[in-house]
Each structure stands twice: as C-alpha cells, then as structure tokens.
Design an enzyme around this catalytic site. Structure first.
Site, PDB file in Angstrom:
ATOM      1  N   HIS A   3     -20.391  54.292 -41.382  1.00 36.53           N
ATOM      2  CA  HIS A   3     -20.249  54.850 -42.726  1.00 36.53           C
ATOM      3  C   HIS A   3     -19.394  56.118 -42.608  1.00 36.53           C
ATOM      4  O   HIS A   3     -19.795  57.063 -41.918  1.00 36.53           O
ATOM      5  CB  HIS A   3     -21.604  55.260 -43.295  1.00 36.53           C
ATOM      6  CG  HIS A   3     -22.477  54.143 -43.763  1.00 36.53           C
ATOM      7  ND1 HIS A   3     -23.031  53.232 -42.914  1.00 36.53           N
ATOM      8  CD2 HIS A   3     -22.903  53.807 -45.010  1.00 36.53           C
ATOM      9  CE1 HIS A   3     -23.770  52.373 -43.613  1.00 36.53           C
ATOM     10  NE2 HIS A   3     -23.712  52.701 -44.894  1.00 36.53           N
ATOM     11  N   HIS A  47     -28.089  46.889 -46.579  1.00 36.83           N
ATOM     12  CA  HIS A  47     -29.207  47.450 -45.816  1.00 36.83           C
ATOM     13  C   HIS A  47     -30.485  46.707 -46.177  1.00 36.83           C
ATOM     14  O   HIS A  47     -30.823  46.604 -47.365  1.00 36.83           O
ATOM     15  CB  HIS A  47     -29.394  48.931 -46.138  1.00 36.83           C
ATOM     16  CG  HIS A  47     -28.209  49.784 -45.776  1.00 36.83           C
ATOM     17  ND1 HIS A  47     -28.154  50.538 -44.634  1.00 36.83           N
ATOM     18  CD2 HIS A  47     -27.017  49.974 -46.408  1.00 36.83           C
ATOM     19  CE1 HIS A  47     -26.986  51.175 -44.579  1.00 36.83           C
ATOM     20  NE2 HIS A  47     -26.273  50.851 -45.646  1.00 36.83           N
ATOM     21  N   GLY A  82     -26.133  57.628 -43.107  1.00 33.81           N
ATOM     22  CA  GLY A  82     -26.898  58.818 -43.498  1.00 33.81           C
ATOM     23  C   GLY A  82     -25.976  59.943 -43.940  1.00 33.81           C
ATOM     24  O   GLY A  82     -24.819  59.715 -44.282  1.00 33.81           O
ATOM     25  N   ASP A 115     -24.490  47.055 -50.564  1.00 36.19           N
ATOM     26  CA  ASP A 115     -25.091  48.244 -49.945  1.00 36.19           C
ATOM     27  C   ASP A 115     -26.620  48.191 -50.041  1.00 36.19           C
ATOM     28  O   ASP A 115     -27.275  47.749 -49.108  1.00 36.19           O
ATOM     29  CB  ASP A 115     -24.536  49.529 -50.583  1.00 36.19           C
ATOM     30  CG  ASP A 115     -24.539  50.708 -49.618  1.00 36.19           C
ATOM     31  OD1 ASP A 115     -24.845  50.485 -48.433  1.00 36.19           O
ATOM     32  OD2 ASP A 115     -24.230  51.836 -50.050  1.00 36.19           O
ATOM     33  N   ASP A 116     -27.182  48.637 -51.164  1.00 27.69           N
ATOM     34  CA  ASP A 116     -28.643  48.664 -51.351  1.00 27.69           C
ATOM     35  C   ASP A 116     -28.968  48.059 -52.718  1.00 27.69           C
ATOM     36  O   ASP A 116     -29.275  48.789 -53.668  1.00 27.69           O
ATOM     37  CB  ASP A 116     -29.138  50.112 -51.294  1.00 27.69           C
ATOM     38  CG  ASP A 116     -28.832  50.765 -49.966  1.00 27.69           C
ATOM     39  OD1 ASP A 116     -29.435  50.355 -48.962  1.00 27.69           O
ATOM     40  OD2 ASP A 116     -27.972  51.665 -49.930  1.00 27.69           O
ATOM     41  N   GLU A 128     -17.333  58.600 -47.235  1.00 25.37           N
ATOM     42  CA  GLU A 128     -18.173  58.325 -48.407  1.00 25.37           C
ATOM     43  C   GLU A 128     -18.731  59.665 -48.889  1.00 25.37           C
ATOM     44  O   GLU A 128     -18.218  60.244 -49.836  1.00 25.37           O
ATOM     45  CB  GLU A 128     -19.318  57.366 -48.043  1.00 25.37           C
ATOM     46  CG  GLU A 128     -20.262  57.055 -49.199  1.00 25.37           C
ATOM     47  CD  GLU A 128     -21.589  56.447 -48.743  1.00 25.37           C
ATOM     48  OE1 GLU A 128     -21.941  56.570 -47.565  1.00 25.37           O
ATOM     49  OE2 GLU A 128     -22.293  55.878 -49.601  1.00 25.37           O
ATOM     50  N   HIS A 183     -22.030  44.272 -45.767  1.00 26.77           N
ATOM     51  CA  HIS A 183     -22.630  45.619 -45.807  1.00 26.77           C
ATOM     52  C   HIS A 183     -23.834  45.634 -46.757  1.00 26.77           C
ATOM     53  O   HIS A 183     -23.690  45.810 -47.959  1.00 26.77           O
ATOM     54  CB  HIS A 183     -21.578  46.651 -46.243  1.00 26.77           C
ATOM     55  CG  HIS A 183     -22.036  48.074 -46.127  1.00 26.77           C
ATOM     56  ND1 HIS A 183     -21.274  49.073 -45.579  1.00 26.77           N
ATOM     57  CD2 HIS A 183     -23.196  48.687 -46.504  1.00 26.77           C
ATOM     58  CE1 HIS A 183     -21.929  50.224 -45.620  1.00 26.77           C
ATOM     59  NE2 HIS A 183     -23.100  50.008 -46.197  1.00 26.77           N
TER      60      HIS A 183
HETATM   61 ZN   LIG Z   1     -24.468  51.590 -46.568  1.00 27.76          ZN
END
Ligand SMILES: [Zn+2]
Length: 347
Positions: free
Chosen positions: A206, A22, A179, A287-288, A209, A20
């Site tokens: 997603h 991005h 999103g 994630d990011d 969350e 996971h």
């Molecule tokens: Zn994510």
C-alpha cells in the site's frame, strides 16, 4: 455511461478477478452479529442497524485513520479457529456468488489473533481450510496474501514474512504492507521485504494512498513491490508516472475506498481513467467491501458510470488482473485460458 438493469446483470454474471481485498474488511455487521451470538461475544449493541454505524463507513470518513478505526469491533469476529474458518469460508463463498473466479485475499495475522489465543500457524491453517471448502463448493480460486501492519513494527513484520514463506505453495502467494502510511513510511521495512524476496514471495505494498507519491518509488525500488495498493497520488508527479509505466508495475485501484479515506476529494475526481489511458497497468478492487458497503460488481459499475469504461474494457481489465495476479503458474495458466475463452463468449 448509463447503467441499466441489463448491464447490472451482465456485470454480475461476468467472470471476474479481484486482487486487493482484505478478509477482515469483508466481515459485515450481519456476520459479526452471527459470530457474537454463537460465541457469546460482547458487542456495543445487538441491534443490526446500530452495529452498522460501528463497522461501516456512512458517507465519507475523515481520512485513512478514521477508516481504519472501523476495524475495532471486527477484531471480535475471530474468537475460535472454527470461527476463523467460517469467516474465511463465508468471504470466499460471497465472492464466488458475485462471480469472482480468481481472488487474492489478504489478512493480518496480528489483527486476527488480537482477541484470541491461537498461534499464527493455527490461524493460517484455519483461514486456508475455510477457503479450500469454498473452492470445493464454488467456482473460485483463492490465493492468500499475508498482510504486514506498519504500526505493529519491525519484529512482527519479519515474523509475518517468515510464516508467509512457510505457507508458500500451500495457498499463500505473497505479502503486503498496509496501515498508516504517513506515520510509518516503507523504508522502515526494507529488511523484512528483503527476506520476503529471498524466499520467493510476491510483494504488493500500500503506497501513495495515505502518504506521498515518493512512497511508491521506495516501495518498488527498496521493497521490491510488484504491484502497488492504490498508488493514486502518482498523478501528482508526471515524471513518476512515466517511471512506473516503464517498470510495468500495476496499481490496485479501489474507487469507493479512496473516496471514503479522502485519498481523492470525490469520485468524479478519481484519476483511474487518466491512469488507464496513460498506459499504467491497473486493476479494479473493493479493498474492504463490508466497511465500504460495496461489492466488486458495484465497483465495476461505478467505473463504467463515472469513467466510461466499456464492457469490453472491463473484460480486458479482468484478463489484465489475472496476468498481474500472484497465483502459482500451475493455477494461473489454466485459469487464464479458461477466462479468456469465457470472456470471448460472454454476452
Ligand atoms: Zn487495502
């Protein structure tokens, strides 16, 4: 667990699997600045430290929406196909340097073409080309997941599914829904995900969350999710924990991201250990990482430091992540055999 330099070195050297991440969230202030210089792009500042405050979370964000706001300037990192290919290459290269051996990287075609005139076909071609270059130079296998942004609506969702299907077998392994989960619940996207299933695409969503835990059930039952991004709110409902465990649907856990988006109040209260001990499948992820100022190795060390995961458990999680991965069987099987062998010999 106490973290010393020896353990840090071990975790860095450990062959790893991440599911996971991005692509857009891997664009660092440095990389954005480099592209802005090369392509004469206007940014709010050319000062690296100042730019960080525009594209990186400092401390804790006010929530998921503020976290997502950090993507605004990152949209400028893809002005040409050459730049897209370069970013994709850099991201995969940096993962390989952190000894990530199998990587699933997701990206949003809508987001990556916001500031450019390319078609989605051209974009996918460039993204895949950058990754192939990294795969040829480094020890890494990359599978791509096409991201569907909830806030873009139904039509772009269908378009994203269709292009993912077109590139399935050429490097794309699945689709994702991401999103603002609270404003755009999963049931809005049932038709798009039905088309994804009909085309044999793997599905991750997603859910649980920024929105409630019932979104996890809808994602699995109505969208066909085989994995859930985050899903940490499932701990609010013990019955649903049993339900998820029975179905064998794993959660993609991202510790730092969950703290920064206020999905959990702070790191020690993250339910990762509880979920793991309960027998729910999990993977650890970044994630990011550029936005969160972290690396995959760092996330694993946080799991060890705060939740007492042993190195043996982390090795087990790497194998489990490979089993959960969407890579095609012809890539997955040899990667699994090799990882198992290398982890057994790892010191
Ligand atoms: Zn994510």
């Amino acid at each position: 667990m106490q973290i010393d330099n020896h353990l840090k070195d071990q975790v860095h050297r450990l062959p790893k699997v991440e599911l996971h991440r991005h692509l857009e969230g891997c664009v660092s202030a440095e990389l954005l600045l480099e592209i802005a210089r090369d392509y004469q792009i206007k940014l709010p500042t050319r000062d690296l430290e100042e730019l960080r405050s525009h594209v990186q979370i400092r401390g804790q964000a006010a929530g998921l929406v503020e976290f997502l706001d950090k993507f605004f300037w990152i949209g400028m990192a893809f002005p040409t196909l050459e730049a897209v290919e370069y970013v994709s290459y850099c991201v995969c290269r940096d993962c390989a340097r952190d000894n990530i051996r199998v990587l699933e990287l997701r990206f949003s075609p809508v987001f990556m073409t916001l500031e450019s005139p390319h078609s989605w076909e051209e974009l996918l071609h460039a993204v895949l080309k950058g990754a192939r270059r990294a795969e040829n130079e480094f020890d890494i296998d990359v599978g791509f997941i096409v991201g569907i942004s909830r806030s873009n609506g139904i039509k772009p969702a269908l378009r994203a599914v269709n292009i993912a299907a077109d590139y399935s077998g050429l490097g794309v392994v699945g689709v994702d829904l991401f999103g603002d989960e609270a404003a755009f619940p999963p049931e809005l996207f049932v038709t798009a995900f039905q088309v994804a299933r009909e085309n044999g695409l793997n599905i991750t969503v997603h859910a649980g969350e920024g929105g409630g835990e019932t979104n996890i059930r809808v994602a699995v039952e109505e969208l066909g999710a085989q994995r859930i991004g985050h899903g940490v709110r499932i701990v609010n409902d013990p019955e649903m924990m049993d339900w998820l465990k029975e179905r064998g649907v794993p959660l993609e856990i991202c510790l730092t991201s969950n703290v920064q988006t206020r999905t959990v109040p702070d790191l020690p209260s993250h339910p990762v250990r509880r979920l793991y001990d309960y027998g729910i499948g999990i993977s650890l992820n970044t994630d990011d990482p550029a936005i969160s100022d972290t690396t995959f190795s760092r996330e694993l060390l946080l799991a060890m430091e705060y939740f007492d995961f042993s190195l043996e458990e982390i090795k087990g999680l790497m194998l489990a992540a490979l089993d959960q991965s969407f890579l095609e069987p012809y890539r997955k099987k040899p990667a699994r055999e090799r990882l198992e062998r290398d982890l057994a010999a790892f010191k």
